[in-house]
Design a protein around this motif. Structure first.
Motif, mmCIF file in Angstrom:
data_model
loop_
_atom_site.group_PDB
_atom_site.id
_atom_site.type_symbol
_atom_site.label_atom_id
_atom_site.label_comp_id
_atom_site.label_asym_id
_atom_site.label_seq_id
_atom_site.Cartn_x
_atom_site.Cartn_y
_atom_site.Cartn_z
ATOM 1 N N ASP A 79 7.218 3.914 3.580
ATOM 2 C CA ASP A 79 8.238 3.364 2.674
ATOM 3 C C ASP A 79 7.661 2.214 1.847
ATOM 4 O OD1 ASP A 79 10.203 5.162 3.499
ATOM 5 O OD2 ASP A 79 10.750 3.903 5.209
ATOM 6 N N TYR A 99 9.380 1.400 -1.583
ATOM 7 C CA TYR A 99 10.789 1.587 -1.226
ATOM 8 C C TYR A 99 11.574 2.343 -2.304
ATOM 9 C CZ TYR A 99 9.480 -1.881 2.237
ATOM 10 O OH TYR A 99 8.834 -2.560 3.245
ATOM 11 N N ARG A 120 9.029 -6.280 -3.352
ATOM 12 C CA ARG A 120 8.908 -5.063 -2.548
ATOM 13 C C ARG A 120 7.696 -5.116 -1.621
ATOM 14 N NH1 ARG A 120 12.017 -0.749 -4.483
ATOM 15 N NH2 ARG A 120 13.214 -1.337 -6.322
ATOM 16 N N TYR A 175 12.999 2.224 4.445
ATOM 17 C CA TYR A 175 13.755 2.385 3.209
ATOM 18 C C TYR A 175 15.188 1.883 3.394
ATOM 19 C CZ TYR A 175 16.092 4.865 -0.625
ATOM 20 O OH TYR A 175 16.840 5.195 -1.719
ATOM 21 N N PHE A 178 15.301 -1.923 3.604
ATOM 22 C CA PHE A 178 15.110 -2.555 2.300
ATOM 23 C C PHE A 178 16.362 -2.423 1.442
ATOM 24 C CE2 PHE A 178 13.796 -2.683 -2.146
ATOM 25 C CZ PHE A 178 13.090 -3.875 -2.172
#
Length: 181
Positions: free
Chosen positions: A62, A67, A130, A137, A140
């Motif tokens: 990820d 992400y 990020r 994922y 985030f």
């Protein structure tokens, strides 16, 4: 190192390999993709660049994809296509570099190669939010349970970065000294 960095590095290293093999490319009537410089570059891509890229995809997927997608839901065939395209981008870089070298435009190839390296590093400046955090994922997107950049990811980035840097330098050195003979 995110995927975008690897794409830019692949293209830039293709250009650098063509520059290093300039004497062979200028003298050889063979197609650029049939030279020993290209074979050395393909070995670098297949034995170092792609495996390092796959390492980040498998263990830090990820984060590697910034992400943008949940790698658990990416079909393996689609991931394979992405890695093949990464390799083909390197072949494109070598082909463009060989064309520029053969047409006496080596400074352009050097400039584009340097620009690719700068752009690969600039991803860190473009996406710091990020890259500073590590998680899945869902974490985030939801803004929970994220850890700071460090630990295994930092160690992997340092180890793989050093391997890529040393491997790339050796590739350019070896092609340059081999082509000079």
């Amino acid at each position: 190192m995110p995927f975008t960095t690897f794409l830019l590095l692949s293209f830039g290293m293709g250009l650098a390999a063509a520059l290093a093999g300039a004497s062979e490319l200028r003298l050889s009537p063979r197609h650029a993709l049939m030279t020993s410089s290209f074979v050395a570059f393909v070995a670098f891509v297949g034995l170092l660049l792609l495996p390092v890229s796959i390492y980040f995809y498998v263990f830090h997927g990820d984060w590697f994809m910034l992400y943008l997608v949940d790698v658990r839901h990416v079909p393996s065939a689609l991931a394979l296509i992405g890695f093949v395209l990464e390799g083909l981008l390197g072949v494109l870089g070598f082909s463009v570099g060989a064309s520029l070298v053969r047409n006496q435009h080596a400074p352009w190839a050097a400039g584009v190669s340097a620009l690719s390296a700068v752009a690969a590093c600039a991803v860190v400046l473009i996406c710091p939010d990020r890259l500073r955090v590590v998680g899945t994922y869902a974490q985030f997107r939801g803004g929970f349970g994220l850890a700071g950049y460090g630990g295994a990811l930092l160690q992997g980035t340092l180890a793989m970065g050093i391997l890529l840097l040393a491997g790339g330098a050796f590739l350019v050195y070896r092609i340059h000294t081999g082509a000079a003979r």
